[in-house]
Design a protein around this motif. Structure first.
Motif, PDB file in Angstrom:
ATOM      1  N   VAL A   1      -6.441  -7.752   1.601  1.00 57.04           N
ATOM      2  CA  VAL A   1      -4.837  -6.914   1.435  1.00 57.04           C
ATOM      3  C   VAL A   1      -4.418  -8.761   2.859  1.00 57.04           C
TER       4      VAL A   1
ATOM      5  N   VAL B   1      -3.039   0.042   3.468  1.00 55.55           N
ATOM      6  CA  VAL B   1      -4.447   0.292   2.474  1.00 55.55           C
ATOM      7  C   VAL B   1      -4.946   1.599   3.008  1.00 55.55           C
TER       8      VAL B   1
ATOM      9  N   VAL C   1       0.134   7.388  -0.125  1.00 57.84           N
ATOM     10  CA  VAL C   1       1.278   8.949   0.268  1.00 57.84           C
ATOM     11  C   VAL C   1       1.750   8.048   1.274  1.00 57.84           C
ATOM     12  N   MET C   2       0.831   7.623   2.455  1.00 55.31           N
ATOM     13  CA  MET C   2       0.872   6.773   3.990  1.00 55.31           C
ATOM     14  C   MET C   2       2.007   6.018   4.384  1.00 55.31           C
TER      15      MET C   2
ATOM     16  N   GLY D   1       0.260  12.080  10.052  1.00 57.91           N
ATOM     17  CA  GLY D   1       0.004  12.630   8.745  1.00 57.91           C
ATOM     18  C   GLY D   1       1.223  12.416   7.387  1.00 57.91           C
ATOM     19  N   GLU D   2       1.163  12.381   6.386  1.00 54.69           N
ATOM     20  CA  GLU D   2       2.028  12.754   5.566  1.00 54.69           C
ATOM     21  C   GLU D   2       3.399  12.674   6.068  1.00 54.69           C
TER      22      GLU D   2
ATOM     23  N   ALA E   1     -11.223  -2.779   1.994  1.00 49.64           N
ATOM     24  CA  ALA E   1      -9.140  -3.507   1.242  1.00 49.64           C
ATOM     25  C   ALA E   1      -8.618  -4.249   2.285  1.00 49.64           C
TER      26      ALA E   1
ATOM     27  N   ALA F   1      -8.498   1.463   4.622  1.00 49.85           N
ATOM     28  CA  ALA F   1      -9.375   0.500   5.761  1.00 49.85           C
ATOM     29  C   ALA F   1     -10.808   0.430   5.298  1.00 49.85           C
TER      30      ALA F   1
ATOM     31  N   ARG G   1      -1.132  -3.536  -5.103  1.00 49.26           N
ATOM     32  CA  ARG G   1      -1.547  -3.516  -6.160  1.00 49.26           C
ATOM     33  C   ARG G   1      -1.149  -3.599  -7.255  1.00 49.26           C
ATOM     34  N   SER G   2      -1.101  -2.224  -7.857  1.00 47.52           N
ATOM     35  CA  SER G   2      -0.704  -1.537  -8.776  1.00 47.52           C
ATOM     36  C   SER G   2       1.109  -1.546  -8.546  1.00 47.52           C
TER      37      SER G   2
ATOM     38  N   LYS H   1       2.485   2.230  -8.606  1.00 47.80           N
ATOM     39  CA  LYS H   1       3.141   3.227  -7.117  1.00 47.80           C
ATOM     40  C   LYS H   1       4.600   2.975  -6.698  1.00 47.80           C
TER      41      LYS H   1
ATOM     42  N   ILE I   1      -1.474   5.042  13.906  1.00 43.43           N
ATOM     43  CA  ILE I   1      -0.387   6.073  13.276  1.00 43.43           C
ATOM     44  C   ILE I   1      -1.215   7.110  12.972  1.00 43.43           C
TER      45      ILE I   1
ATOM     46  N   GLY J   1       0.892  -0.799   0.061  1.00 45.65           N
ATOM     47  CA  GLY J   1       0.042  -0.173   0.002  1.00 45.65           C
ATOM     48  C   GLY J   1       0.531   1.329   0.317  1.00 45.65           C
ATOM     49  N   LEU J   2       1.302   1.931  -1.149  1.00 49.07           N
ATOM     50  CA  LEU J   2       2.284   2.351  -1.413  1.00 49.07           C
ATOM     51  C   LEU J   2       1.923   3.609  -1.640  1.00 49.07           C
TER      52      LEU J   2
HETATM   53  P1  NDP Z   1      -5.722   5.439   1.000  1.00 50.75           P
HETATM   54  O1  NDP Z   1      -6.314   5.308   2.190  1.00 50.75           O
HETATM   55  O2  NDP Z   1      -5.965   6.224  -0.402  1.00 50.75           O
HETATM   56  O3  NDP Z   1      -5.308   4.053   0.598  1.00 50.75           O
HETATM   57  C1  NDP Z   1      -4.303   3.978  -0.626  1.00 50.75           C
HETATM   58  C2  NDP Z   1      -3.683   2.428  -1.075  1.00 50.75           C
HETATM   59  O4  NDP Z   1      -4.263   1.827  -0.720  1.00 50.75           O
HETATM   60  C3  NDP Z   1      -3.315   2.748  -2.587  1.00 50.75           C
HETATM   61  O5  NDP Z   1      -2.458   1.967  -1.833  1.00 50.75           O
HETATM   62  C4  NDP Z   1      -4.176   1.298  -3.228  1.00 50.75           C
HETATM   63  O6  NDP Z   1      -3.333   0.638  -3.913  1.00 50.75           O
HETATM   64  C5  NDP Z   1      -4.646   0.688  -1.775  1.00 50.75           C
HETATM   65  N1  NDP Z   1      -5.725   0.044  -2.293  1.00 50.75           N
HETATM   66  C6  NDP Z   1      -7.292   0.020  -2.232  1.00 50.75           C
HETATM   67  N2  NDP Z   1      -7.509  -0.726  -2.354  1.00 50.75           N
HETATM   68  C7  NDP Z   1      -7.075  -1.603  -1.886  1.00 50.75           C
HETATM   69  C8  NDP Z   1      -7.449  -3.250  -2.860  1.00 50.75           C
HETATM   70  N3  NDP Z   1      -8.611  -3.265  -2.420  1.00 50.75           N
HETATM   71  N4  NDP Z   1      -6.058  -4.348  -2.760  1.00 50.75           N
HETATM   72  C9  NDP Z   1      -5.658  -3.938  -3.040  1.00 50.75           C
HETATM   73  N5  NDP Z   1      -4.833  -2.371  -2.314  1.00 50.75           N
HETATM   74  C10 NDP Z   1      -5.774  -1.262  -2.507  1.00 50.75           C
HETATM   75  O7  NDP Z   1      -4.362   6.167   1.225  1.00 50.75           O
HETATM   76  P2  NDP Z   1      -2.731   6.701   2.561  1.00 50.75           P
HETATM   77  O8  NDP Z   1      -1.822   6.299   2.059  1.00 50.75           O
HETATM   78  O9  NDP Z   1      -3.824   8.571   2.746  1.00 50.75           O
HETATM   79  O10 NDP Z   1      -3.528   6.021   3.570  1.00 50.75           O
HETATM   80  C11 NDP Z   1      -3.373   4.510   3.948  1.00 50.75           C
HETATM   81  C12 NDP Z   1      -4.023   4.253   5.657  1.00 50.75           C
HETATM   82  O11 NDP Z   1      -3.714   5.118   6.468  1.00 50.75           O
HETATM   83  C13 NDP Z   1      -5.484   4.156   5.397  1.00 50.75           C
HETATM   84  O12 NDP Z   1      -6.055   3.222   6.029  1.00 50.75           O
HETATM   85  C14 NDP Z   1      -5.654   5.850   6.184  1.00 50.75           C
HETATM   86  O13 NDP Z   1      -6.419   5.846   6.843  1.00 50.75           O
HETATM   87  C15 NDP Z   1      -4.440   5.383   7.257  1.00 50.75           C
HETATM   88  N6  NDP Z   1      -4.300   6.485   7.657  1.00 50.75           N
HETATM   89  C16 NDP Z   1      -3.790   7.984   6.976  1.00 50.75           C
HETATM   90  C17 NDP Z   1      -3.551   9.012   7.271  1.00 50.75           C
HETATM   91  C18 NDP Z   1      -3.305  10.239   6.147  1.00 50.75           C
HETATM   92  O14 NDP Z   1      -2.395  11.346   7.025  1.00 50.75           O
HETATM   93  N7  NDP Z   1      -3.780  10.187   5.016  1.00 50.75           N
HETATM   94  C19 NDP Z   1      -3.498   9.115   9.005  1.00 50.75           C
HETATM   95  C20 NDP Z   1      -3.033   8.254   9.398  1.00 50.75           C
HETATM   96  C21 NDP Z   1      -3.659   7.079   8.928  1.00 50.75           C
HETATM   97  P3  NDP Z   1      -3.520   0.894  -5.507  1.00 50.75           P
HETATM   98  O15 NDP Z   1      -2.485   2.646  -5.799  1.00 50.75           O
HETATM   99  O16 NDP Z   1      -3.639  -0.057  -6.049  1.00 50.75           O
HETATM  100  O17 NDP Z   1      -4.916   1.689  -5.909  1.00 50.75           O
END
Ligand code: NDP
Length: 475
Positions: A83, A74, A12-13, A130-131, A79, A76, A33-34, A37, A127, A9-10
């Motif tokens: 995974v 990835v 931003v976080m 943020g970023e 998904a 929440a 997944r793809s 990234k 965690i 799950g690559l």
């Molecule tokens: P996102 O929540 O936007 O998730 C995107 C990632 O999830 C991509 O790598 C995507 O893969 C993957 N993904 C989505 N669906 C699937 C699936 N069905 N199977 C496999 N992979 C999947 O990313 P963030 O980086 O923002 O956050 C990651 C996690 O961290 C989340 O749970 C979020 O709530 C948590 N978080 C975020 C914070 C923030 O500030 N943003 C702070 C703290 C926690 P693909 O590239 O293939 O689409």
């Protein structure tokens, strides 16, 4: 197999945490997944350290040293389940799956049990930060089996923020406890942001300050007791000038707050646990109200009354707002820690509130000088009935109380909404009240439902024969 940790799950976080591990000397297996990234990360930041590029889950898992450690970052929800399932199918007993996403703690409890049944260690890790925190040092709240922390802890502690040489990461407790405390952390964050918003509103509408003047006040506050990440960024947001219009950016942003759900989860859980997190609840509702744009539009122009007397002593009212903010913030944290204590009791987690205050001092969104005081309060008395009763906070509120009342009453007279300031003050007044009107509530309940009541002067439960001769009988 040579990677010490894998990150799948690559977005931003995930990519920032992977880079953080690599910069700390770990070999990091990468998976998404793809694959785009993964390659984008390697292209932009491959030089940060030692990465292993993988495409399939099998390749990814095979790249890891045993016991394998995989961090899932990835989206929440479903998904995450998908995974976990893919990983579990190829991992082996003793391996560790870490979910670093914002999972609902009850999902984590379920997932931990399912993985434990398959011999896998599942760690739900909250965690925060943020970023930017993910890259340079977040606060990490890992739950799950204690044994897994022995192998995982050193890695997580090395990428976490550090305050006075102490990492902002510690083993929280079993199964869903890490995500539970992260959820309450976010709830406190909502309350803190709402309180800051109310202070801003008062400066704008009670004192007539412009954004720059308010920014200056927050900048000044950030060098005192209120020093915190949120106060610091508030000043920066208020200072920002919109390139398009030349106005303060805050004045061209639509005033409808959104939410992703962790604040709402905190309140739902608090309702189930019976813990009054009034500050957090007001913050969640305030966002909802701000977002009811059609209703608000229709209501503009409703009567505001005629009692509007603006404060004349600007310096005094500024200090009043600062005190009200501090006191209300104490209430919000006290309520959040009450919820943590209640969750701990409900789920048998044996959580240590002092540990949380310690790890929240750095890395996370609610990091603040204030957390040192909370840490000290719990070090002095781990059994504190309420944070408000710790000598330091008790005195701080005593100092603030008149200001706090002036702010709430002035806002009310002026028709400026201060739901979090006002409900925090009411909470405080209710908590310290010798007699609450709940005695009447009990009387009413007994009247219409024979629900019985207790007496102040005798043990046992009683019922009055309301529809009979109104004599009292033991229940
Ligand atoms: P996102 O929540 O936007 O998730 C995107 C990632 O999830 C991509 O790598 C995507 O893969 C993957 N993904 C989505 N669906 C699937 C699936 N069905 N199977 C496999 N992979 C999947 O990313 P963030 O980086 O923002 O956050 C990651 C996690 O961290 C989340 O749970 C979020 O709530 C948590 N978080 C975020 C914070 C923030 O500030 N943003 C702070 C703290 C926690 P693909 O590239 O293939 O689409």
């Amino acid at each position: 197999a040579r990677a010490q940790i894998g990150v799948t799950g690559l977005a931003v976080m995930g990519s920032n945490i992977a880079r953080n591990f690599a910069r700390n000397g770990y070999t990091v297996a990468l998976h998404n997944r793809s694959v785009g990234k993964t390659d984008a990360l390697l292209e932009a930041h491959g030089g940060d350290g030692d990465f292993v590029r993988t495409e399939t889950v099998e390749e990814f898992v095979a790249a890891l040293e045993k016991p394998r450690r995989v961090l899932i970052m990835v989206k929440a929800g479903d998904a995450t389940d998908a995974v976990i399932e893919e990983l579990a199918a190829v991992m082996e007993p003793g391996d560790i799956i870490i979910d670093g996403g914002n999972a609902l703690y009850t999902d984590t409890i379920r997932r931990e049990a399912a993985m434990a049944a398959r011999g896998l260690n599942f760690v739900g890790a909250g965690i925060s930060g943020g970023e930017e925190g993910a890259l340079n040092g977040p606060a990490i709240m890992p739950g799950g089996p204690k044994e897994s922390y022995e192998s995982l802890g050193p890695l997580l502690e090395s990428i976490a923020a550090q305050v006075d040489g102490t990492p902002c990461c510690t083993h929280i407790g079993p199964d869903g406890s890490g995500h539970f405390v992260k959820m309450v952390h976010n709830g406190i964050e909502y309350a803190d942001m709402q309180l800051i918003g109310e202070a801003y509103h008062l400066f704008r509408d009670a004192l007539g300050f412009d954004a720059k003047q308010i920014a200056d006040v927050f900048t000044q506050w950030n060098s005192g007791d209120l020093e915190s990440y949120l106060v610091e960024i508030t000043a920066q947001v208020l200072e920002q000038v919109d390139a398009k219009t030349g106005k303060a950016l805050v004045d061209v942003i639509v005033d409808a707050a959104e939410q992703k759900g962790t604040g709402r989860w905190t309140v739902k859980s608090a309702l189930d646990l019976g813990v009054p997190v009034t500050g957090i609840a007001e913050a969640v509702f305030a966002r909802a109200l701000s977002g009811s744009r059609a209703q608000r539009k229709a209501a503009v122009g409703l009567a505001s009354g005629t009692l509007a007397d603006k404060p004349t002593d600007v310096a005094q009212f500024t200090e009043d707002i600062r005190q009200a903010l501090y006191a209300s913030k104490v209430v919000a944290y006290a309520q959040g820690f009450d919820q943590i204590a209640a969750g701990s009791a409900e789920y048998d987690w044996d959580l240590n509130p002092g540990d949380l205050a310690t790890i929240w001092r750095g890395g996370c969104i609610i990091r603040a000088r204030f957390l040192n005081r909370i840490k000290d309060a719990y070090a002095e008395n781990p059994e504190l009935p309420s944070l408000i009763l710790a000598p330091y906070f008790r005195e701080a509120i005593e100092t603030a109380i008149d200001s706090w009342r002036r702010v709430v009453s002035t806002a009310t007279l002026l028709g400026i909404p201060v739901p979090a300031f006002a409900s925090s003050l009411s909470y405080y007044d209710a908590l310290r009240a010798e007699r609450l009107p709940a005695a009447l509530t009990q009387g009413q309940r007994d009247f219409f439902g024979a629900h019985t009541y207790e007496r102040v002067d005798a043990d046992g439960k009683y019922h009055t024969l309301w529809s009979g001769d109104r004599s009292e009988v033991p229940a």
